[in-house]
Design a protein around this motif. Structure first.
Motif, PDB file in Angstrom:
ATOM      1  N   THR A   1       7.818   7.707  -1.455  1.00  0.00           N
ATOM      2  CA  THR A   1       6.800   8.670  -1.870  1.00  0.00           C
ATOM      3  C   THR A   1       6.948   8.886  -3.371  1.00  0.00           C
ATOM      4  O   THR A   1       8.037   8.760  -3.926  1.00  0.00           O
ATOM      5  CB  THR A   1       6.959  10.006  -1.115  1.00  0.00           C
ATOM      6  OG1 THR A   1       8.277  10.503  -1.315  1.00  0.00           O
ATOM      7  CG2 THR A   1       6.700   9.827   0.361  1.00  0.00           C
ATOM      8  N   GLY A   2       5.870   9.184  -4.002  1.00  0.00           N
ATOM      9  CA  GLY A   2       5.910   9.419  -5.436  1.00  0.00           C
ATOM     10  C   GLY A   2       5.724   8.133  -6.223  1.00  0.00           C
ATOM     11  O   GLY A   2       5.337   7.092  -5.700  1.00  0.00           O
TER      12      GLY A   2
ATOM     13  N   ALA B   1       2.982   3.010  -4.683  1.00  0.00           N
ATOM     14  CA  ALA B   1       2.910   1.990  -3.645  1.00  0.00           C
ATOM     15  C   ALA B   1       2.518   2.635  -2.327  1.00  0.00           C
ATOM     16  O   ALA B   1       3.019   3.704  -1.978  1.00  0.00           O
ATOM     17  CB  ALA B   1       4.258   1.286  -3.494  1.00  0.00           C
ATOM     18  N   VAL B   2       1.614   1.974  -1.610  1.00  0.00           N
ATOM     19  CA  VAL B   2       1.148   2.467  -0.318  1.00  0.00           C
ATOM     20  C   VAL B   2       1.118   1.305   0.662  1.00  0.00           C
ATOM     21  O   VAL B   2       0.700   0.199   0.315  1.00  0.00           O
ATOM     22  CB  VAL B   2      -0.272   3.075  -0.442  1.00  0.00           C
ATOM     23  CG1 VAL B   2      -0.785   3.533   0.909  1.00  0.00           C
ATOM     24  CG2 VAL B   2      -0.284   4.216  -1.429  1.00  0.00           C
ATOM     25  N   VAL B   3       1.549   1.558   1.896  1.00  0.00           N
ATOM     26  CA  VAL B   3       1.490   0.566   2.965  1.00  0.00           C
ATOM     27  C   VAL B   3       0.499   1.059   4.008  1.00  0.00           C
ATOM     28  O   VAL B   3       0.622   2.178   4.507  1.00  0.00           O
ATOM     29  CB  VAL B   3       2.871   0.347   3.625  1.00  0.00           C
ATOM     30  CG1 VAL B   3       2.759  -0.636   4.785  1.00  0.00           C
ATOM     31  CG2 VAL B   3       3.893  -0.135   2.607  1.00  0.00           C
ATOM     32  N   ASP B   4      -0.462   0.217   4.355  1.00  0.00           N
ATOM     33  CA  ASP B   4      -1.408   0.527   5.428  1.00  0.00           C
ATOM     34  C   ASP B   4      -0.763   0.117   6.741  1.00  0.00           C
ATOM     35  O   ASP B   4      -0.692  -1.060   7.085  1.00  0.00           O
ATOM     36  CB  ASP B   4      -2.724  -0.227   5.215  1.00  0.00           C
ATOM     37  CG  ASP B   4      -3.782   0.132   6.239  1.00  0.00           C
ATOM     38  OD1 ASP B   4      -3.437   0.638   7.329  1.00  0.00           O
ATOM     39  OD2 ASP B   4      -4.974  -0.121   5.951  1.00  0.00           O
ATOM     40  N   LYS B   5      -0.247   1.107   7.478  1.00  0.00           N
ATOM     41  CA  LYS B   5       0.483   0.825   8.711  1.00  0.00           C
ATOM     42  C   LYS B   5      -0.409   0.241   9.804  1.00  0.00           C
ATOM     43  O   LYS B   5       0.090  -0.399  10.722  1.00  0.00           O
ATOM     44  CB  LYS B   5       1.188   2.089   9.209  1.00  0.00           C
ATOM     45  CG  LYS B   5       2.382   2.462   8.363  1.00  0.00           C
ATOM     46  CD  LYS B   5       3.109   3.628   8.988  1.00  0.00           C
ATOM     47  CE  LYS B   5       4.512   3.696   8.443  1.00  0.00           C
ATOM     48  NZ  LYS B   5       5.463   4.160   9.412  1.00  0.00           N
TER      49      LYS B   5
ATOM     50  N   SER C   1      12.590  -6.891   1.786  1.00  0.00           N
ATOM     51  CA  SER C   1      13.491  -7.939   1.307  1.00  0.00           C
ATOM     52  C   SER C   1      13.179  -8.294  -0.146  1.00  0.00           C
ATOM     53  O   SER C   1      14.066  -8.721  -0.879  1.00  0.00           O
ATOM     54  CB  SER C   1      13.418  -9.184   2.199  1.00  0.00           C
ATOM     55  OG  SER C   1      12.164  -9.823   2.098  1.00  0.00           O
ATOM     56  N   THR C   2      11.936  -8.088  -0.575  1.00  0.00           N
ATOM     57  CA  THR C   2      11.532  -8.361  -1.959  1.00  0.00           C
ATOM     58  C   THR C   2      11.855  -7.198  -2.873  1.00  0.00           C
ATOM     59  O   THR C   2      12.310  -7.396  -4.005  1.00  0.00           O
ATOM     60  CB  THR C   2      10.015  -8.652  -2.021  1.00  0.00           C
ATOM     61  OG1 THR C   2       9.718  -9.750  -1.167  1.00  0.00           O
ATOM     62  CG2 THR C   2       9.552  -8.961  -3.428  1.00  0.00           C
ATOM     63  N   CYS C   3      11.621  -5.984  -2.400  1.00  0.00           N
ATOM     64  CA  CYS C   3      11.807  -4.781  -3.229  1.00  0.00           C
ATOM     65  C   CYS C   3      12.373  -3.636  -2.384  1.00  0.00           C
ATOM     66  O   CYS C   3      11.657  -2.702  -2.029  1.00  0.00           O
ATOM     67  CB  CYS C   3      10.463  -4.397  -3.858  1.00  0.00           C
ATOM     68  SG  CYS C   3      10.584  -3.093  -5.084  1.00  0.00           S
ATOM     69  N   PRO C   4      13.650  -3.708  -2.043  1.00  0.00           N
ATOM     70  CA  PRO C   4      14.250  -2.720  -1.132  1.00  0.00           C
ATOM     71  C   PRO C   4      14.328  -1.302  -1.687  1.00  0.00           C
ATOM     72  O   PRO C   4      14.483  -0.350  -0.916  1.00  0.00           O
ATOM     73  CB  PRO C   4      15.646  -3.280  -0.862  1.00  0.00           C
ATOM     74  CG  PRO C   4      15.939  -4.144  -2.032  1.00  0.00           C
ATOM     75  CD  PRO C   4      14.603  -4.727  -2.455  1.00  0.00           C
ATOM     76  N   ASP C   5      14.212  -1.138  -2.998  1.00  0.00           N
ATOM     77  CA  ASP C   5      14.259   0.202  -3.563  1.00  0.00           C
ATOM     78  C   ASP C   5      12.926   0.938  -3.432  1.00  0.00           C
ATOM     79  O   ASP C   5      12.864   2.142  -3.643  1.00  0.00           O
ATOM     80  CB  ASP C   5      14.670   0.153  -5.030  1.00  0.00           C
ATOM     81  CG  ASP C   5      16.118  -0.287  -5.203  1.00  0.00           C
ATOM     82  OD1 ASP C   5      16.956   0.076  -4.351  1.00  0.00           O
ATOM     83  OD2 ASP C   5      16.408  -0.991  -6.187  1.00  0.00           O
TER      84      ASP C   5
END
Length: 62
Positions: free
Chosen positions: A36-37, A3-7, A18-22
């Protein structure tokens, strides 16, 4: 999967943690960040749900 977030695109709505806190959390700058990972297999569906729900398409899970 990773998973990657474009800041640069993130608008800090807070939907992903809130959907996937882990997998997702909010960083000190107020933007979302992903673990990461590799996304653990049992969290893949939830991470994909967060990706699909992101209002600005800032998340990529592949």
């Amino acid at each position: 999967m990773k998973a990657v977030v474009d800041k640069d695109v993130c608008v800090s709505c807070g939907l992903c943690p809130s959907t996937c806190p882990d997998v997702f959390s909010m960083d000190d700058d107020g933007k979302a960040v992903a673990i990461t990972g590799k996304v653990p297999e049992e969290l893949e569906d939830s991470a994909k749900e967060a990706e699909e729900g992101c209002p600005v398409s800032a998340i990529t899970v592949e």
